[in-house]
Design an enzyme around this catalytic site. Structure first.
Site, short mmCIF file in Angstrom:
data_model
loop_
_atom_site.label_atom_id
_atom_site.label_comp_id
_atom_site.label_asym_id
_atom_site.label_seq_id
_atom_site.Cartn_x
_atom_site.Cartn_y
_atom_site.Cartn_z
N ASN A 100 -1.09 15.39 -36.75
CA ASN A 100 0.19 15.80 -37.00
C ASN A 100 0.08 16.24 -38.67
O ASN A 100 -0.32 15.47 -39.45
CB ASN A 100 1.25 14.46 -37.30
CG ASN A 100 2.62 14.64 -37.91
OD1 ASN A 100 3.16 15.88 -37.85
ND2 ASN A 100 3.02 13.82 -38.70
N GLY A 101 0.45 17.75 -38.56
CA GLY A 101 0.34 18.21 -39.91
C GLY A 101 -0.36 19.44 -39.78
O GLY A 101 -0.02 20.23 -38.65
N LYS A 502 26.09 21.57 -37.99
CA LYS A 502 25.87 20.73 -36.80
C LYS A 502 26.10 21.57 -35.59
O LYS A 502 25.49 21.48 -34.51
CB LYS A 502 27.00 19.64 -36.82
CG LYS A 502 26.75 18.28 -38.01
CD LYS A 502 25.73 17.29 -37.63
CE LYS A 502 24.45 18.04 -38.25
NZ LYS A 502 23.92 17.70 -39.13
N GLU A 505 23.17 23.86 -34.65
CA GLU A 505 21.91 23.13 -34.47
C GLU A 505 22.06 22.51 -32.96
O GLU A 505 20.78 22.53 -32.43
CB GLU A 505 21.20 22.39 -35.42
CG GLU A 505 22.10 20.88 -35.64
CD GLU A 505 21.40 20.16 -36.91
OE1 GLU A 505 20.21 20.41 -36.86
OE2 GLU A 505 22.29 19.37 -37.42
N LYS A 620 13.08 15.97 -35.93
CA LYS A 620 13.84 15.45 -36.95
C LYS A 620 13.13 15.16 -38.26
O LYS A 620 13.92 15.08 -39.23
CB LYS A 620 13.74 13.97 -36.32
CG LYS A 620 14.64 12.87 -37.29
CD LYS A 620 16.02 12.90 -36.64
CE LYS A 620 16.88 11.86 -37.77
NZ LYS A 620 18.18 12.66 -37.82
#
Ligand code: F6R
Length: 625
Positions: A100-101, A502, A505, A620
């Site tokens: 992850n990254g 909101k 998205e 998220k």
């Protein structure tokens, strides 16, 4: 972004990995994969798209392995195709890696490794890692741990990694370098994950690795080292997270559940930040308690806030409160912009990073840049940093000396709702505390505002049922609409921005938030009968102005939806549709006005049959620049 999990122990790994990935899918869902070690080989299964595709594939494969790693991807380098899905393997397919990254120097490493005969199968940056480990095992490392240690010293960027190898069937090696990684301690079994929800149903004893640390997990225990290879002493701590918090509890989506949790979030914040009777505490002479030392409030000349997305909107409300209540000049910056074009250095500046996840790469980088550029300067120029986060155990928590812990509880829906309200509560408390210290408003006024806040939870509760029915009805009418405009002024301008975000998205409908008075300077040209306008109109300093601006839109045939406490004939005359909110002081109104906008976005997206909790292209926690 991306989510990684790992397991080593006595149970079959596959189901544990899949269940863990389910809890991490909010971090990315372009593809998923798992690798296990079994009968002397690495078995790797990957699938494009959401986790259920991987699950279906795995139904046909029996893998009784007791060690494995898994990944859910948010594509950065390379298309969201199966060949780019993690885990990635070395040429001989003996080593599997999830990451992850971003490995920033992957191009150079890839070229070097190719020249040494390594064969690449993907377009990703991650694939260099298994090849590098294989190369080092061949040339200089005497164990998997040593090879990983040597490898990470070649890697540039921010990453969390998990590694298994067919030749080391009892070892799971994990690394953290500026991307989160936690280890869970069970009975004879150990877990690792990008985030705690993936392991909380197995154990609450967790150790969050720090940057520059490597851990070796075996069925016998966990050893932690730094990148130089020195062994470190580390103890897990008990996590205060109930597995129920990460379930839907009868709601159709996490987002709806989280909208309904908002009164509770406001109550929790009131309890934590304000004394129960509104009276000043004897020690601090203030009814507010954020746990910050008194000297923290001294001599601040200005505030710079860095944040992204919804947190940036909360920061705009914060600016209004800090300027209007405490009289402190405050600027709000997109973290991604600020890090490359910071404001000139001004003495006694407080820098606030707002990030619910505490992992947003741009926000962390902007704070790191501030810290660095102030180093070695006179005392008054030194960085005074504060973080506002829902995850105090996050990278942000490690980076800044002071934290305001927002009390939303874990948020799973990708669209932020209850964490936004929790951030607003933190800003009310911070602005009032500054106002108390600077005596910019009287203690009576402070007590009055706190008293007003105490009524907010039951007002949100009172509004929710009506607003749900009305927004569900509007969703039916607007499901095919292509453009929306949201208008607000003053403290409700950021709420117009948040309402538009909101909707964009989760429903993929184009929406713009505007300060109502700015419409006539251009955007009004967009309006016609096909473009509905949502106006937030709360009696107070700008009510009449918002109403005039709304009328201007109506005169261009726009259907007008009013978010307002005004119930009489006047409102019915102006607005085509009403989303009523309770009547509260304008200063407190954002906590109420945002809720029907969240519900409107939710119901439109649900009506369109979209994946509300996991909207396309989003994740998220945005741990890449
Ligand atoms: C919107 C949303 C994002 C985040 C943004 C910052 O609903 O969730 O815009 O607000 O990615 O995230 P944090 O607050 O974790 O820094």
């Amino acid at each position: 972004m991306c989510g990684i999990v790992g397991y080593i122990g006595t149970q079959a790994a596959t189901e544990i990995l899949l269940a863990g990935l389910e809890k991490l899918e909010y971090r990315g869902y372009d593809s998923a994969g798992i690798a296990t070690v079994w009968e002397g080989d690495v078995h790797c299964v990957r699938a494009k798209g959401k986790l259920h595709n991987l699950r279906s594939k795995l139904e046909q494969i029996e893998t009784p392995s007791q060690i494995g790693i898994g990944h859910t991807r948010w594509a950065t380098h390379g298309k969201p195709e199966e060949y780019n899905a993690h885990p990635h393997m070395d040429t001989a397919m003996r080593i599997a890696v999830v990451q992850n990254g971003i490995i920033e120097n992957y191009r150079d490493l890839r070229e070097e490794l190719k020249q040494k005969g390594h064969q690449f199968r993907s377009e990703t940056d991650t694939e260099v890692i298994p090849h590098l480990i294989a190369e080092l095992l061949k040339t200089s490392a005497s164990s998997l741990l040593e090879a990983v240690q040597q490898s990470v010293n070649h890697l540039e960027g921010a990453f969390a990694i998990a590694v298994i190898s067919a030749d080391y069937p009892d070892e799971l090696i994990v690394v953290r370098q500026q991307a989160p990684l936690v280890i869970g301690f069970g009975q004879g079994e150990f877990f690792c994950a990008s985030d705690t929800p993936a392991i909380v149903s197995h154990t609450r004893a967790v150790l969050a690795l720090e940057n520059g640390e490597i851990a070796r997990l075996t069925p016998l225990g966990v050893e932690v080292y730094n990148f130089a290879g020195d062994r470190l002493k580390k103890q897990p701590r008990m996590l205060n997270l109930n597995p129920m918090m990460v379930e839907k509890q009868g709601f159709k989506h996490f987002m709806l559940k989280e909208i309904y949790e908002q009164p509770g979030v406001v109550r929790a914040s009131l309890e934590a930040y304000f004394s129960s009777d509104g009276n000043a505490c004897q020690a601090t002479h203030s009814p507010i308690n954020l746990g910050l030392p008194t000297e923290f409030y001294a001599d601040i000349e200005q505030i710079q806030i860095v944040a992204c997305g919804t947190s940036w909107h909360a920061a705009l409300v914060g600016k209004y409160l800090l300027e209007q209540l405490a009289g402190i000049s405050t600027q709000v910056h997109y973290a991604s912009e600020y890090r490359y074009a910071p404001s000139p250095l001004i003495p006694n500046t407080l820098i606030i990073g707002v990030t619910q996840s505490g992992e947003t790469a741009d926000t962390l980088a902007a704070l790191a840049m501030e810290k660095e550029r102030r180093q070695g300067k006179e005392n008054k120029y030194q960085a005074r940093l504060l973080g506002i986060t829902n995850r105090p155990e996050s990278s942000l928590g490690h980076m800044v000396p002071h934290i305001i812990n927002t009390l939303a509880g874990i948020e799973i829906g990708v669209a932020a709702t209850k964490t936004f309200i929790a951030q607003l509560m933190a800003f009310y408390a911070l602005a009032l505390e500054f106002a108390a210290h600077r005596q910019t408003i009287s203690p009576d006024k402070i007590a009055e505002i706190i008293e007003g806040l105490r009524h907010v939870p039951k007002e949100i509760e009172a509004n929710l049922e009506t607003q749900e029915k009305l927004t569900e009805h509007l969703a039916h009418e607007f499901a095919e609409t292509q453009d929306f405009i949201f208008l607000g002024r003053g403290i409700n301008f950021p709420i117009a921005l948040e309402g538009a975000l909101k909707l964009k998205e989760i429903s993929y409908i184009h929406a713009e938030g505007y300060p109502a008075g700015e419409m006539k300077h251009g955007p009004i040209a967009l309006l016609d009968a096909k473009v509905p306008v949502v106006a937030i109109a709360v009696p107070g300093t700008v009510y009449e102005k918002v109403i005039s601006n709304a009328q201007e839109a109506k005169a261009r045939d726009s259907r007008l939806i009013g978010v307002t406490p005004v119930k009489d004939g006047e409102a019915a005359e102006i607005f085509n549709d009403l989303l009523p909110v309770s009547s509260v002081d304008e200063l407190l109104s954002p906590i109420l006005t945002v809720v029907p906008l969240q519900l409107l976005a939710y119901h439109i997206a649900a009506r369109r049959g979209l994946d509300v909790d996991q909207p396309r292209n989003l994740a998220k926690s945005v741990t890449v620049e």
